[in-house]
Design a protein around this motif. Structure first.
Motif, PDB file in Angstrom:
ATOM      1  N   LEU A 145      -9.665   8.598   6.486  1.00 43.46           N
ATOM      2  CA  LEU A 145      -8.882   9.334   5.489  1.00 43.46           C
ATOM      3  C   LEU A 145      -9.697  10.485   4.923  1.00 43.46           C
ATOM      4  O   LEU A 145      -9.222  11.616   4.837  1.00 43.46           O
TER       5      LEU A 145
ATOM      6  N   THR B 144      -0.324   7.768   7.319  1.00 40.46           N
ATOM      7  CA  THR B 144       0.184   9.009   6.721  1.00 40.46           C
ATOM      8  C   THR B 144       1.698   8.922   6.608  1.00 40.46           C
ATOM      9  O   THR B 144       2.411   9.867   6.884  1.00 40.46           O
TER      10      THR B 144
ATOM     11  N   PRO C 221      -5.843   7.378  -8.102  1.00 41.71           N
ATOM     12  CA  PRO C 221      -5.953   5.935  -7.819  1.00 41.71           C
ATOM     13  C   PRO C 221      -6.789   5.185  -8.855  1.00 41.71           C
ATOM     14  O   PRO C 221      -6.423   4.095  -9.287  1.00 41.71           O
TER      15      PRO C 221
ATOM     16  N   THR D 230       0.828   6.574  -6.771  1.00 42.56           N
ATOM     17  CA  THR D 230      -0.330   7.452  -6.945  1.00 42.56           C
ATOM     18  C   THR D 230       0.087   8.918  -6.879  1.00 42.56           C
ATOM     19  O   THR D 230      -0.343   9.738  -7.698  1.00 42.56           O
TER      20      THR D 230
ATOM     21  N   HIS E 276     -10.618   4.125   5.429  1.00 42.72           N
ATOM     22  CA  HIS E 276     -10.913   5.046   4.331  1.00 42.72           C
ATOM     23  C   HIS E 276     -11.818   6.180   4.810  1.00 42.72           C
ATOM     24  O   HIS E 276     -11.627   7.337   4.425  1.00 42.72           O
TER      25      HIS E 276
ATOM     26  N   TYR F 295       0.825  -1.212   0.000  1.00 44.46           N
ATOM     27  CA  TYR F 295       0.000   0.000   0.000  1.00 44.46           C
ATOM     28  C   TYR F 295       0.858   1.260   0.000  1.00 44.46           C
ATOM     29  O   TYR F 295       0.520   2.248  -0.644  1.00 44.46           O
TER      30      TYR F 295
ATOM     31  N   ILE G 107      -6.869   1.781  -3.486  1.00 41.72           N
ATOM     32  CA  ILE G 107      -6.588   2.704  -2.391  1.00 41.72           C
ATOM     33  C   ILE G 107      -6.956   4.117  -2.813  1.00 41.72           C
ATOM     34  O   ILE G 107      -7.118   4.401  -4.001  1.00 41.72           O
ATOM     35  N   ASP G 108      -7.087   4.957  -1.838  1.00 38.91           N
ATOM     36  CA  ASP G 108      -7.333   6.374  -2.047  1.00 38.91           C
ATOM     37  C   ASP G 108      -6.207   7.113  -1.332  1.00 38.91           C
ATOM     38  O   ASP G 108      -5.740   6.673  -0.283  1.00 38.91           O
ATOM     39  N   CYS G 109      -5.756   8.193  -1.905  1.00 36.59           N
ATOM     40  CA  CYS G 109      -4.709   9.033  -1.297  1.00 36.59           C
ATOM     41  C   CYS G 109      -5.246  10.454  -1.191  1.00 36.59           C
ATOM     42  O   CYS G 109      -5.806  10.971  -2.156  1.00 36.59           O
ATOM     43  N   ARG G 110      -5.021  11.060  -0.033  1.00 40.36           N
ATOM     44  CA  ARG G 110      -5.484  12.435   0.166  1.00 40.36           C
ATOM     45  C   ARG G 110      -4.484  13.205   1.010  1.00 40.36           C
ATOM     46  O   ARG G 110      -3.920  12.670   1.956  1.00 40.36           O
TER      47      ARG G 110
ATOM     48  N   ALA H 155       0.744   4.081  -2.833  1.00 34.09           N
ATOM     49  CA  ALA H 155       0.573   5.496  -2.502  1.00 34.09           C
ATOM     50  C   ALA H 155       1.654   6.344  -3.164  1.00 34.09           C
ATOM     51  O   ALA H 155       1.361   7.404  -3.725  1.00 34.09           O
TER      52      ALA H 155
ATOM     53  N   TYR I 178      -3.233   7.451   3.086  1.00 32.18           N
ATOM     54  CA  TYR I 178      -3.769   6.486   2.129  1.00 32.18           C
ATOM     55  C   TYR I 178      -4.512   5.394   2.875  1.00 32.18           C
ATOM     56  O   TYR I 178      -4.233   5.107   4.035  1.00 32.18           O
TER      57      TYR I 178
END
Length: 181
Positions: free
Chosen positions: A143, A151, A98, A34, A140, A27, A105-108, A31, A132
């Protein structure tokens, strides 16, 4: 910012780097990919952020050792409008990255701060923390609320640094990064 000259990509195949991740690191590598995709696919970010540091070295040489931050530099002087532009563009570009890569996964962006606190200093950095999480999990939800459990990816963007030579390297279709030459 100096001119970024186009060169054949020296980076290893980033999707392969992700697939070959040691247990517990997949992951994190997704990330990193991403974030790099988000920067490389934004017309402005790809020109103002010049990548350097441990992640670049790991990708360039295929080393299993790397840092947990992604380092970028610019020769430009810091001002608040550049901070705002980088943060806003990164947030926007991360939103679609993503899905474009097919990751679950999501990244912010979770936070950012200018160091030192007095931006009139000679050497200024924007330190950004990117969280992520696997989409659809409890993590999530955290996040999305800006309270990411993971993080471990930080982005350090340094202003007013001497960059003797930059190269533009392709990391994917229509994705170019400026890197230290």
């Amino acid at each position: 910012v100096g001119a970024c000259h186009s060169m054949p990509s020296l980076l290893i195949d980033i999707p392969r780097w992700v697939k070959e991740a040691p247990k517990g690191e997949a992951y994190f590598r997704m990330a990193v990919h991403t974030i790099l995709h988000a920067i490389a696919s934004d017309d402005r970010l790809r020109h103002i952020l010049c990548m350097k540091g441990g992640i670049l070295m790991a990708l360039h040489y295929g080393s299993p050792r790397h840092t947990t931050d992604i380092d970028f530099s610019t020769s430009a002087t810091f001002d608040e409008s550049s901070e705002k532009e980088v943060v806003e563009r990164l947030v926007s570009s991360l939103a679609s990255a993503p899905a474009a890569l097919g990751y679950e996964i999501d990244c912010r962006l979770q936070s950012h701060r200018v160091q030192p606190k007095r931006p009139d200093r000679t050497f200024v950095n924007i330190n950004m923390s990117v969280g992520y999480a696997e989409i659809g999990t409890k993590a999530h939800g955290r996040l999305v609320n800006g309270e990411a459990v993971n993080t471990a990816v930080s982005i350090d963007y340094s202003f007013k640094e001497s960059i003797p030579e930059m190269e533009a390297v392709d990391i994917g279709e229509d994705e170019t990064l400026c890197v230290y030459g």
